[in-house]
Design a protein around this motif. Structure first.
Motif, short mmCIF file in Angstrom:
data_model
loop_
_atom_site.label_atom_id
_atom_site.label_comp_id
_atom_site.label_asym_id
_atom_site.label_seq_id
_atom_site.Cartn_x
_atom_site.Cartn_y
_atom_site.Cartn_z
N GLY A 23 -10.11 4.47 -7.93
CA GLY A 23 -10.55 5.86 -7.89
C GLY A 23 -10.95 6.37 -9.26
O GLY A 23 -11.89 7.17 -9.38
N SER A 24 -10.27 5.95 -10.31
CA SER A 24 -10.65 6.42 -11.65
C SER A 24 -11.21 5.32 -12.57
O SER A 24 -12.16 5.58 -13.30
CB SER A 24 -9.48 7.14 -12.33
N LYS A 33 -11.50 -2.28 -13.00
CA LYS A 33 -10.93 -3.33 -13.84
C LYS A 33 -11.49 -4.67 -13.38
O LYS A 33 -11.70 -4.87 -12.18
CB LYS A 33 -9.40 -3.39 -13.74
N THR A 79 -3.76 6.21 -8.71
CA THR A 79 -3.95 7.64 -8.49
C THR A 79 -2.87 8.13 -7.52
O THR A 79 -2.25 9.18 -7.71
CB THR A 79 -5.37 7.88 -7.95
N GLY A 139 -0.33 8.80 -10.24
CA GLY A 139 -1.00 9.19 -11.48
C GLY A 139 -1.87 10.42 -11.34
O GLY A 139 -1.99 11.22 -12.28
N1 LIG Z 1 -6.02 5.88 -20.42
C1 LIG Z 1 -5.90 6.47 -19.25
N2 LIG Z 1 -6.88 7.30 -18.80
C2 LIG Z 1 -6.78 7.90 -17.59
N3 LIG Z 1 -5.71 7.75 -16.77
C3 LIG Z 1 -4.73 6.94 -17.17
C4 LIG Z 1 -4.77 6.27 -18.42
N4 LIG Z 1 -3.66 5.54 -18.53
C5 LIG Z 1 -2.94 5.75 -17.43
N5 LIG Z 1 -3.56 6.63 -16.60
C6 LIG Z 1 -3.01 7.07 -15.32
O1 LIG Z 1 -3.44 6.09 -14.41
C7 LIG Z 1 -3.88 6.72 -13.19
C8 LIG Z 1 -4.91 5.82 -12.55
O2 LIG Z 1 -4.31 4.56 -12.37
P1 LIG Z 1 -5.16 3.30 -11.90
O3 LIG Z 1 -6.29 3.09 -12.86
O4 LIG Z 1 -4.21 2.18 -11.65
O5 LIG Z 1 -5.72 3.90 -10.55
P2 LIG Z 1 -7.05 3.56 -9.79
O6 LIG Z 1 -7.03 2.09 -9.49
O7 LIG Z 1 -8.26 4.04 -10.53
O8 LIG Z 1 -6.84 4.43 -8.49
P3 LIG Z 1 -6.51 3.99 -7.01
O9 LIG Z 1 -5.94 2.58 -7.06
O10 LIG Z 1 -5.47 4.97 -6.53
O11 LIG Z 1 -7.83 4.04 -6.33
C9 LIG Z 1 -4.40 8.07 -13.60
O12 LIG Z 1 -4.26 8.98 -12.53
C10 LIG Z 1 -3.51 8.43 -14.79
O13 LIG Z 1 -2.38 9.15 -14.39
#
Ligand SMILES: Nc1ncnc2c1ncn2[C@@H]1O[C@H](COP(=O)(O)OP(=O)(O)OP(=O)(O)O)[C@@H](O)[C@H]1O
Ligand SMILES: [Mg+2]
Length: 287
Positions: free
Chosen positions: A13-14, A17, A110, A134
């Motif tokens: 979502g954010s 990787k 997220t 997060g």
């Molecule tokens: N450098 C960073 N920038 C932004 N968010 C970060 C950072 N480090 C940790 N976080 C936290 O990590 C969260 C996102 O985690 P992650 O990247 O694992 O989720 P995602 O894979 O993008 O989302 P999802 O799996 O729910 O679709 C954010 O909501 C925030 O709270």
């Protein structure tokens, strides 16, 4: 079927990787904000190839997981694209990164998902989870503190003390109650007052998110009898104040928590590994 290099991509979502894998060996990693899923995937693939000093023909497959993977075609730059269910990828990533053969994998991005993994990944099941994760940290920080940066929130939380904004069991009951000792939290943010400092509020927000995830993890781990095999993955696992709250709460419940190196790459690793090891990467999913 065994492949040379598999590239696993997790379109979150954010953040997106990516990892390059040879079997279980991680050859390179990279991340970028999730904007256009196709452009981001191609960008990260290119970055990994340059970092490894190899060429596109050394990569045999792109394994893609994550919420927005369905938007991608079945072939990218001539490479076969295989889509891996996100639950399968996170569960597999958890055991590949830790070496356990069964586990409760807590994937904290997220939001938060709980995944039961059995028989070295032959059976994987989504147990449930919580919308607290997060995204909750960022949402509460934005409205309560006017902060949108996770780095600043973490810095403030480390200066604050959640005990100044939370109510403990001892303060309400006078002593411990049931399985809770007197110093454990009875009410997250239950002590917030007009003069609570921003640092204490930041610490309270991090503690709230950590303790909610610890509580659902404890309930699931005891039901599944996996109290000594809980793995935390996702980017939130790298935020010290949240991790500390999760560790403290779980250890008081007798649950053993493992956090692998590179927890934020678990989904990408799991996707890449599944596709390189199996013809049908999603066959293990119990619905
Ligand atoms: N450098 C960073 N920038 C932004 N968010 C970060 C950072 N480090 C940790 N976080 C936290 O990590 C969260 C996102 O985690 P992650 O990247 O694992 O989720 P995602 O894979 O993008 O989302 P999802 O799996 O729910 O679709 C954010 O909501 C925030 O709270
Ligand atoms: Mg994710």
């Amino acid at each position: 079927m065994r492949l040379k290099i598999a590239v696993g991509i997790d379109i979150g979502g954010s953040t997106t990787k990516a990892v390059a894998l040879k079997g279980k060996e991680i050859l390179g990693v990279g991340e970028m904000p999730s904007s256009d899923p196709l452009a981001t995937s191609i960008g990260l693939l290119g970055k990994l190839i340059v970092m490894m000093g190899c060429s596109l023909k050394d990569v045999e497959v792109l394994a893609i997981a994550g919420g927005r993977s369905s938007q991608l075609p079945d072939s990218i730059l001539g490479l076969r694209v295989v889509k891996v269910n996100e639950i399968v990828a996170a569960g597999t990533g958890g055991i590949v990164l830790t070496g356990l053969d069964e586990a409760l994998v807590v994937s904290m991005g997220t939001g938060t998902a709980l995944i039961e993994v059995r028989e070295n990944g032959k059976r994987i099941r989504h147990i449930g989870g919580t919308g607290v994760g997060g995204g909750t940290l960022l949402g509460l920080a934005r409205k309560m503190l006017g902060i949108s940066s996770i780095g600043i929130l973490v810095e403030m939380a480390e200066k604050g003390d959640p005990r100044r904004v939370d109510l403990t069991v001892g303060e309400i009951v006078g002593d411990g109650i049931g399985i809770l000792s007197a110093e454990m939290t009875a009410s997250n943010l239950g002590r917030v007052g007009d003069t609570s400092s921003p640092e204490d509020l930041a610490a309270g927000i991090a503690n709230l998110v950590g303790e909610v995830v610890a509580s659902v993890t404890f309930l699931a781990a005891s039901k599944l009898q996996l109290e000594d095999k809980v793995i935390l993955v996702g980017r939130v696992a790298k935020l010290p104040p949240v991790l500390k709250s999760i560790q403290r709460a779980l250890s008081s419940f007798g649950v053993k928590l493992m956090v692998p190196k590179l927890p934020e790459y678990a989904v990408a690793v799991g996707a890449g590994y599944r596709v390189s090891a199996e013809d049908d990467p999603n066959a293990c999913l119990i619905r």
